[in-house]
Structure formats: C-alpha cells, structure tokens
Design a protein around this motif. Sequence first.
Motif: not given
Length: 185
Positions: A98-109, A124-126, A148-150, A152-157
């Motif tokens: 759900a967080a990935w779908c809602a993100a404007e820029e689609k993260p790989a992590v 969740l890692i591509h 994972l930060k390298n 471009g990981a997006m955190t999901v609260d």
Amino acid sequence: MGGVNKAFVKFEGRCLIEHVVERLRPQCAGIVISANRDLSDFSRLADAVLPDVLSDFPGPLAALDAMARAAMPNCEWVLTVPCDAPRCPADLFERFSAAWCAAEEKPAVLIAEAAGRAQPAFALIHRSVLGGALHYLSKEGNRLGGFLKNCGAMTVDFGDEEGGFINLNSFDECRAAEMKIPLDK
C-alpha cells in the motif's frame, strides 16, 4: 544463545522460525530461508533454503547476495523478516504494498519503522537491487540498514507497533515475551 541455532529455540511451544513462517506464508508466493547450517531442518519449512555463497557468513547482506544469484525467475520482490521475530506483522506485505502504491516515486526498497525506529531487517526489496549487496559488503561494510539506505529505502510507519518487530536474542527474552513482560530494547 550458546551456539544453539536461534531459529529452532522454542517460543510458546514452537520454534521461533515456525511462528515467522506461519505469519509470512499467507503473505508470500513462496518462502525462502537463508541458512548456513541445519539445512534439512529448514527445508521442511520453506520452498527453498539458500546458504550464503560467501565464506565467513557475513550476515544479512550475504543472504541478499545469495538471493540475487538464485535462479528464481518469478520472484520480483523479496520480503525479509528475521527468524527471531515471532510476532512480525501478519499484514507486513500488504502495508508495504500500500505504501509503495501511494508513493509518487516508486522506491526499490521499503523498510518498516516502529515507535520512531527504523527496522531494516523487516523490508520489501525489489530484486533489481539485490546484486548491489555484494559490492556494498566488500566496500562499505556489513550493515543491512546502510545498504538499504544506499538503495534509496523509503520507511513505512507502523506507528507504535514495536512489539511486532522485537527480535528475541536470548532465552530470557523468549521467556519474558511469553509472559508478556516488556523487554528493554
């Protein structure tokens, strides 16, 4: 834990890993376990067991490297959870998705965050970024969170749901969690 394979330590009458697999099975198309010993014991719980390709067992990044090298053509995303987190969220993938779908820029992590703390072992890692684990391990170190930060990981609260992300690292912590005694983390 005195050389005991933590995955097979009993918690609430079953092995820690059995709790994790039970929670992940409905969320995933398949279960792959990274393990370097007791492979036959793990194989009864998973669709595949992947040992590290690297020597010296350098941790989670070696597991990601093994996954990158594995011939799993139908695997686009990898959901990671440590074997010692028996109360991991039963909707982990759904919330990441759900967080990935809602993100404007689609993260790989995507990595979980609970009670204000990043939980990089819950990610969740591509598949496209898995190959970078070996390079990071050889040049930057073995910190999963750093890799994972390298990427471009997006955190999901996950709010204050810290209990689902607690790793049980000793027999005492297992007993305390069974008795619902708060753990000092």
